[in-house]
Design a protein around this motif. Structure first.
Motif, PDB file in Angstrom:
ATOM      1  N   SER A   9       0.819  -1.213   0.000  1.00 46.68           N
ATOM      2  CA  SER A   9       0.000   0.000   0.000  1.00 46.68           C
ATOM      3  C   SER A   9       0.851   1.261   0.000  1.00 46.68           C
ATOM      4  O   SER A   9       0.404   2.330  -0.416  1.00 46.68           O
ATOM      5  CB  SER A   9      -0.928   0.004   1.218  1.00 46.68           C
ATOM      6  N   GLN A  10       2.093   1.138   0.446  1.00 47.14           N
ATOM      7  CA  GLN A  10       2.999   2.281   0.453  1.00 47.14           C
ATOM      8  C   GLN A  10       3.840   2.336  -0.821  1.00 47.14           C
ATOM      9  O   GLN A  10       4.124   3.411  -1.342  1.00 47.14           O
ATOM     10  CB  GLN A  10       3.928   2.198   1.662  1.00 47.14           C
ATOM     11  N   ILE A  11       4.224   1.161  -1.344  1.00 43.07           N
ATOM     12  CA  ILE A  11       5.124   1.079  -2.491  1.00 43.07           C
ATOM     13  C   ILE A  11       4.400   1.262  -3.820  1.00 43.07           C
ATOM     14  O   ILE A  11       4.854   2.004  -4.701  1.00 43.07           O
ATOM     15  CB  ILE A  11       5.856  -0.278  -2.496  1.00 43.07           C
ATOM     16  N   PHE A  12       3.268   0.591  -3.982  1.00 41.58           N
ATOM     17  CA  PHE A  12       2.628   0.524  -5.299  1.00 41.58           C
ATOM     18  C   PHE A  12       2.178   1.883  -5.857  1.00 41.58           C
ATOM     19  O   PHE A  12       2.437   2.183  -7.023  1.00 41.58           O
ATOM     20  CB  PHE A  12       1.445  -0.443  -5.260  1.00 41.58           C
ATOM     21  N   PRO A  13       1.489   2.733  -5.083  1.00 41.38           N
ATOM     22  CA  PRO A  13       1.048   4.009  -5.654  1.00 41.38           C
ATOM     23  C   PRO A  13       2.196   4.835  -6.224  1.00 41.38           C
ATOM     24  O   PRO A  13       2.078   5.436  -7.295  1.00 41.38           O
ATOM     25  CB  PRO A  13       0.371   4.709  -4.474  1.00 41.38           C
ATOM     26  N   SER A  14       3.323   4.858  -5.507  1.00 45.01           N
ATOM     27  CA  SER A  14       4.481   5.605  -5.995  1.00 45.01           C
ATOM     28  C   SER A  14       5.034   4.984  -7.265  1.00 45.01           C
ATOM     29  O   SER A  14       5.381   5.692  -8.219  1.00 45.01           O
ATOM     30  CB  SER A  14       5.563   5.628  -4.914  1.00 45.01           C
ATOM     31  N   ALA A  15       5.107   3.662  -7.300  1.00 45.79           N
ATOM     32  CA  ALA A  15       5.617   2.966  -8.482  1.00 45.79           C
ATOM     33  C   ALA A  15       4.719   3.216  -9.686  1.00 45.79           C
ATOM     34  O   ALA A  15       5.206   3.457 -10.801  1.00 45.79           O
ATOM     35  CB  ALA A  15       5.721   1.468  -8.205  1.00 45.79           C
ATOM     36  N   PHE A  16       3.417   3.182  -9.471  1.00 45.61           N
ATOM     37  CA  PHE A  16       2.478   3.406 -10.583  1.00 45.61           C
ATOM     38  C   PHE A  16       2.628   4.826 -11.144  1.00 45.61           C
ATOM     39  O   PHE A  16       2.595   5.034 -12.359  1.00 45.61           O
ATOM     40  CB  PHE A  16       1.041   3.180 -10.116  1.00 45.61           C
ATOM     41  N   ALA A  17       2.791   5.797 -10.248  1.00 44.12           N
ATOM     42  CA  ALA A  17       2.942   7.183 -10.686  1.00 44.12           C
ATOM     43  C   ALA A  17       4.246   7.368 -11.465  1.00 44.12           C
ATOM     44  O   ALA A  17       4.280   8.051 -12.496  1.00 44.12           O
ATOM     45  CB  ALA A  17       2.904   8.112  -9.476  1.00 44.12           C
ATOM     46  N   GLN A  18       5.329   6.751 -10.982  1.00 41.36           N
ATOM     47  CA  GLN A  18       6.607   6.845 -11.688  1.00 41.36           C
ATOM     48  C   GLN A  18       6.535   6.186 -13.063  1.00 41.36           C
ATOM     49  O   GLN A  18       7.125   6.670 -14.027  1.00 41.36           O
ATOM     50  CB  GLN A  18       7.705   6.181 -10.855  1.00 41.36           C
ATOM     51  N   TYR A  19       5.813   5.081 -13.132  1.00 44.42           N
ATOM     52  CA  TYR A  19       5.657   4.373 -14.405  1.00 44.42           C
ATOM     53  C   TYR A  19       4.913   5.248 -15.419  1.00 44.42           C
ATOM     54  O   TYR A  19       5.328   5.376 -16.574  1.00 44.42           O
ATOM     55  CB  TYR A  19       4.891   3.085 -14.154  1.00 44.42           C
ATOM     56  N   ASP A  20       3.826   5.851 -14.986  1.00 44.60           N
ATOM     57  CA  ASP A  20       3.061   6.724 -15.880  1.00 44.60           C
ATOM     58  C   ASP A  20       3.913   7.903 -16.356  1.00 44.60           C
ATOM     59  O   ASP A  20       3.838   8.300 -17.529  1.00 44.60           O
ATOM     60  CB  ASP A  20       1.805   7.242 -15.170  1.00 44.60           C
ATOM     61  N   GLN A  21       4.703   8.449 -15.460  1.00 39.30           N
ATOM     62  CA  GLN A  21       5.577   9.560 -15.843  1.00 39.30           C
ATOM     63  C   GLN A  21       6.611   9.107 -16.866  1.00 39.30           C
ATOM     64  O   GLN A  21       6.884   9.809 -17.844  1.00 39.30           O
ATOM     65  CB  GLN A  21       6.274  10.137 -14.613  1.00 39.30           C
ATOM     66  N   PHE A  22       7.189   7.925 -16.644  1.00 40.37           N
ATOM     67  CA  PHE A  22       8.173   7.387 -17.586  1.00 40.37           C
ATOM     68  C   PHE A  22       7.557   7.223 -18.975  1.00 40.37           C
ATOM     69  O   PHE A  22       8.156   7.613 -19.989  1.00 40.37           O
ATOM     70  CB  PHE A  22       8.711   6.040 -17.095  1.00 40.37           C
ATOM     71  N   LEU A  23       6.361   6.667 -19.040  1.00 39.70           N
ATOM     72  CA  LEU A  23       5.713   6.458 -20.337  1.00 39.70           C
ATOM     73  C   LEU A  23       5.446   7.790 -21.039  1.00 39.70           C
ATOM     74  O   LEU A  23       5.571   7.887 -22.263  1.00 39.70           O
ATOM     75  CB  LEU A  23       4.407   5.687 -20.159  1.00 39.70           C
ATOM     76  N   SER A  24       5.088   8.793 -20.259  1.00 43.81           N
ATOM     77  CA  SER A  24       4.781  10.098 -20.860  1.00 43.81           C
ATOM     78  C   SER A  24       6.029  10.788 -21.408  1.00 43.81           C
ATOM     79  O   SER A  24       5.933  11.647 -22.282  1.00 43.81           O
ATOM     80  CB  SER A  24       4.107  11.002 -19.829  1.00 43.81           C
ATOM     81  N   GLU A  25       7.202  10.386 -20.909  1.00 45.70           N
ATOM     82  CA  GLU A  25       8.448  11.038 -21.308  1.00 45.70           C
ATOM     83  C   GLU A  25       9.255  10.225 -22.319  1.00 45.70           C
ATOM     84  O   GLU A  25      10.346  10.637 -22.715  1.00 45.70           O
ATOM     85  CB  GLU A  25       9.309  11.293 -20.060  1.00 45.70           C
ATOM     86  N   ASN A  26       8.732   9.070 -22.729  1.00 48.44           N
ATOM     87  CA  ASN A  26       9.451   8.212 -23.655  1.00 48.44           C
ATOM     88  C   ASN A  26       8.543   7.786 -24.804  1.00 48.44           C
ATOM     89  O   ASN A  26       7.318   7.911 -24.724  1.00 48.44           O
ATOM     90  CB  ASN A  26       9.995   6.976 -22.928  1.00 48.44           C
ATOM     91  N   LYS A  27       9.161   7.270 -25.853  1.00 47.97           N
ATOM     92  CA  LYS A  27       8.418   6.898 -27.055  1.00 47.97           C
ATOM     93  C   LYS A  27       7.913   5.469 -26.922  1.00 47.97           C
ATOM     94  O   LYS A  27       8.649   4.502 -27.115  1.00 47.97           O
ATOM     95  CB  LYS A  27       9.305   7.036 -28.291  1.00 47.97           C
ATOM     96  N   VAL A  28       6.631   5.337 -26.599  1.00 48.97           N
ATOM     97  CA  VAL A  28       6.015   4.026 -26.442  1.00 48.97           C
ATOM     98  C   VAL A  28       5.580   3.509 -27.816  1.00 48.97           C
ATOM     99  O   VAL A  28       4.932   4.222 -28.584  1.00 48.97           O
ATOM    100  CB  VAL A  28       4.800   4.106 -25.499  1.00 48.97           C
ATOM    101  N   VAL A  29       5.968   2.288 -28.117  1.00 52.45           N
ATOM    102  CA  VAL A  29       5.616   1.661 -29.391  1.00 52.45           C
ATOM    103  C   VAL A  29       4.255   0.996 -29.241  1.00 52.45           C
ATOM    104  O   VAL A  29       4.049   0.168 -28.344  1.00 52.45           O
ATOM    105  CB  VAL A  29       6.669   0.610 -29.799  1.00 52.45           C
ATOM    106  N   LYS A  30       3.332   1.347 -30.116  1.00 49.39           N
ATOM    107  CA  LYS A  30       1.979   0.805 -30.024  1.00 49.39           C
ATOM    108  C   LYS A  30       1.533   0.232 -31.373  1.00 49.39           C
ATOM    109  O   LYS A  30       1.876   0.757 -32.426  1.00 49.39           O
ATOM    110  CB  LYS A  30       0.997   1.899 -29.593  1.00 49.39           C
TER     111      LYS A  30
END
Length: 269
Positions: free
Chosen positions: A34-55
């Motif tokens: 409950s302490q780790i996951f929310p931060s990890a999810f937010a960092q993941y979303d930020q990473f995707l927004s700053e990089n070129k995701v192949v779709k």
């Protein structure tokens, strides 16, 4: 310094209260999901927004397909072994990012990224499953939270030493010795242990998902060839050497095959 190490070791024993379902052993982990996951999810979303995701490409679809099969296999194993609901807070995502780096990773809670640079070494779906199984295993075994816990204890040991030693010269010597000793003697072996554990868990899960576990050692042979043998000595690295991994995976493949058979998987892709 020996007294400080003993105190830290005792603290580790007291706080190691979460059980790894794949090994049955207590782990060093005092950070709840409950302490780790929310931060990890937010960092993941930020990473995707700053990089070129192949779709939408065949490669991107393959990453998602393999990830879904691996995570489903993990859930099957956990449910069959007395851990139903273990993954209830995981939010699996699988993305391919356009980057020449030879890497892939999984954040706590199941947020996965593959870089396009690793795909030529994977050489197809089974190779991706080898890497995917390993990365998913890190998340399943809470390795991220364990690393944070170990880092916290390392810092506490340093603080305790600096408080206990009043002489500035002795304090400087302590800091130098503690920094090197705790890193080489504790943190690096701790990290290598996680990598070895993830290799073994990942091999088992990829086999249950229907992928040939004997191909894992072959992938690491390609990794070794790609690196050109240019790597630090194992005791100075966060990862086991390529040769160690190849030998381990070769020895463990029959065991993974046996585990898969328990789930009715007798033929591999």
């Amino acid at each position: 310094m020996k007294k400080i190490i003993i105190v830290v070791a005792v603290f580790i024993g007291v706080t190691a209260c979460k059980v790894n379902p794949f090994t049955g052993q207590k782990t060093l982990n005092f950070y709840p999901n409950s302490q780790i996951f929310p931060s990890a999810f937010a960092q993941y979303d930020q990473f995707l927004s700053e990089n070129k995701v192949v779709k939408g490409t065949a490669d991107a679809q393959m990453i998602t397909k393999v990830g879904q099969r691996i995570s489903a296999a993990a859930e099957r194993w956990l449910s069959a072994n007395g851990y139903p609901g273990y993954l209830k807070d995981y939010k699996w995502e699988y993305h391919l990012v356009d980057d020449k780096t030879v890497n892939a990773w999984c954040m706590p809670g199941g947020k996965i990224v593959f870089y396009t640079g690793i795909l030529p070494i994977c050489q197809g779906e089974t190779g991706v499953a080898v890497v995917m199984g390993h990365e998913v295993a890190h998340a399943l075994a809470d390795h991220g939270a364990q690393r944070m816990s170990a880092g916290t204890l390392q810092q506490l040991g340093a603080v305790a030493g600096n408080v206990a030693i009043s002489d500035p010269n002795k304090r400087n010597l302590f800091n130098q010795a503690y920094g090197i000793g705790s890193q080489v003697g504790v943190m690096l072996p701790f990290s290598r242990g996680h990598e070895t554990e993830a290799d073994r868990i990942g091999l088992q899960i990829m086999a249950i998902a229907g992928y040939n576990p004997y191909e894992a050692a072959e992938l690491w042979k390609r990794m070794k060839a790609q690196s050109g043998g240019d790597s630090p000595p194992e005791f100075m690295s966060t990862h086991p050497s390529n040769d160690t991994r190849i030998n381990n995976l070769t020895a463990w493949a029959p065991l993974a095959e046996e585990e898969a058979a328990k789930f009715g998987v007798t033929k591999f892709n």
